[in-house]
Design a protein around this motif. Structure first.
Motif, PDB file in Angstrom:
ATOM      1  N   PRO A 186       0.833  -1.215   0.000  1.00 46.13           N
ATOM      2  CA  PRO A 186       0.000   0.000   0.000  1.00 46.13           C
ATOM      3  C   PRO A 186       0.860   1.254   0.000  1.00 46.13           C
ATOM      4  CG  PRO A 186       0.064  -0.962   2.194  1.00 46.13           C
ATOM      5  CD  PRO A 186       0.745  -1.939   1.276  1.00 46.13           C
ATOM      6  N   PHE A 187       0.290   2.330  -0.486  1.00 44.38           N
ATOM      7  CA  PHE A 187       0.955   3.635  -0.485  1.00 44.38           C
ATOM      8  C   PHE A 187       0.346   4.497   0.621  1.00 44.38           C
ATOM      9  CE2 PHE A 187       2.274   3.942  -5.270  1.00 44.38           C
ATOM     10  CZ  PHE A 187       2.982   2.758  -5.138  1.00 44.38           C
ATOM     11  N   ARG A 188       1.078   5.523   0.998  1.00 45.59           N
ATOM     12  CA  ARG A 188       0.610   6.456   2.020  1.00 45.59           C
ATOM     13  C   ARG A 188       0.844   7.883   1.525  1.00 45.59           C
ATOM     14  NH1 ARG A 188      -0.511   6.945   7.504  1.00 45.59           N
ATOM     15  NH2 ARG A 188       0.394   8.739   8.612  1.00 45.59           N
ATOM     16  N   LEU A 189      -0.140   8.734   1.768  1.00 45.13           N
ATOM     17  CA  LEU A 189      -0.009  10.158   1.498  1.00 45.13           C
ATOM     18  C   LEU A 189       0.149  10.908   2.808  1.00 45.13           C
ATOM     19  CD1 LEU A 189      -2.855  10.793  -1.126  1.00 45.13           C
ATOM     20  CD2 LEU A 189      -0.462  10.233  -1.572  1.00 45.13           C
ATOM     21  N   GLU A 190       1.099  11.810   2.852  1.00 44.81           N
ATOM     22  CA  GLU A 190       1.288  12.706   3.997  1.00 44.81           C
ATOM     23  C   GLU A 190       1.317  14.116   3.435  1.00 44.81           C
ATOM     24  OE1 GLU A 190       4.815  11.378   6.024  1.00 44.81           O
ATOM     25  OE2 GLU A 190       3.874   9.485   6.688  1.00 44.81           O
ATOM     26  N   GLU A 204       0.380   3.521   8.114  1.00 47.59           N
ATOM     27  CA  GLU A 204       1.744   3.828   8.544  1.00 47.59           C
ATOM     28  C   GLU A 204       2.629   2.607   8.317  1.00 47.59           C
ATOM     29  OE1 GLU A 204       1.696   5.063  12.592  1.00 47.59           O
ATOM     30  OE2 GLU A 204       0.590   6.918  12.200  1.00 47.59           O
ATOM     31  N   GLY A 205       3.909   2.869   8.191  1.00 46.21           N
ATOM     32  CA  GLY A 205       4.858   1.769   8.090  1.00 46.21           C
ATOM     33  C   GLY A 205       5.193   1.322   6.687  1.00 46.21           C
ATOM     34  N   THR A 206       4.449   1.798   5.677  1.00 50.44           N
ATOM     35  CA  THR A 206       4.786   1.422   4.317  1.00 50.44           C
ATOM     36  C   THR A 206       6.005   2.209   3.833  1.00 50.44           C
ATOM     37  OG1 THR A 206       3.971   1.319   2.038  1.00 50.44           O
ATOM     38  CG2 THR A 206       3.195   3.138   3.386  1.00 50.44           C
TER      39      THR A 206
END
Length: 282
Positions: A186-190, A204-206
């Motif tokens: 999975p991807f994460r956007l911040e 989190e953690g990706t």
């Protein structure tokens, strides 16, 4: 994003902002060119009206929508532009009135949709919330083209959270439409919201993360800016790769906008043919 009430309210507000850009325009301003080559302000509004009508048909007469979709997809390189051309040829007052009527009727239908309802679309079938999110995303994107054409600097709002969300949700589609296998990770956007608050999407953690201004991300996934002209920072090889072709809409992959100082405006893609069915993430 499962509750449609909030996104429907935001869709109404986004539509009103786009409307405020064009009400009272002279005929000459309606004919002003936009960053989408070959498309005027009138083409942009005509496309919104055309797609709102298609969404309304999908929500009220799925069989009729399926017939129109089959016909449209038989000519994937022309049918959106043809719809925009037809609408842009109308007198501005008639075009504007038709757009207003269609979007209000669509809002009413989506507000009245029963829980769990799904509507056909050019991509996967969508819930009322997802269809409204797709309409908001497209209204914002084409509104940006109109604002750019008119020299108007819009103040970004919290409504961009819907655009960012659907941009991430459409990640796998962006891979598949290019014949690529979506990554399992999975991807994460911040992202930094317009008011400076953090917006985070994904676990989190990706190792695959995209950081930066929410406005830049939304412009990128609606293909209104080249990645090199953003302040986005990808972490991870796949996140970096994805930013090169991310799209928040269903339909064929588009070339996106050229970098500033690259290909001229005449070489930029039109606003329609590659965006025929925005909002492929359900």
């Amino acid at each position: 994003m499962s509750d449609p009430a909030a996104v429907l309210d935001d869709l109404a507000a986004e539509s009103e902002e786009a409307d405020s850009l064009v009400r009272g325009l002279s005929a000459a301003r309606w004919a002003a060119p936009t960053p989408a080559a070959g498309w005027t302000v009138a083409h942009q509004i005509a496309h919104l009206a055309w797609t709102d009508r298609a969404a309304l048909l999908a929500a009220t007469d799925p069989a009729a929508f399926a017939a129109e979709a089959a016909e449209a997809l038989a000519a994937p390189d022309t049918f959106v532009d043809e719809g925009a051309e037809k609408g842009a040829a109308l007198p501005p007052a008639e075009l504007l009135a038709g757009w207003r009527d269609g979007r209000e009727r669509l809002l009413a239908v989506l507000r009245a949709a029963p829980p769990g309802a799904r509507f056909p679309w050019y991509g996967p079938a969508m819930s009322a919330a997802s269809l409204a999110t797709a309409r908001l995303m497209e209204t914002w994107a084409h509104g940006q083209d109109v604002a750019d054409a008119l020299g108007v600097v819009r103040t970004p709002t919290a409504r961009l959270r819907h655009v960012a969300w659907i941009g991430l949700r459409a990640r796998d589609y962006a891979y598949l439409v290019r014949g690529l296998t979506p990554p399992a990770e999975p991807f994460r956007l911040e992202l930094t919201a317009p008011d400076g608050e953090p917006w985070t999407y994904g676990p989190e953690g990706t190792a695959q993360v995209v950081r930066g201004p929410a406005l830049d991300f939304c412009l990128l996934v609606t293909q209104r800016v080249h990645v090199d002209d953003t302040a986005l920072v990808p972490l991870g090889a796949e996140a970096t790769r994805w930013l090169g072709f991310a799209q928040a809409f269903a339909g064929p992959a588009g070339p996106g906008r050229p970098p500033r100082g690259g290909a001229g405006e005449a070489d930029a893609p039109k606003g329609g043919a590659r965006e025929r069915a925005e909002g492929g993430a359900a």
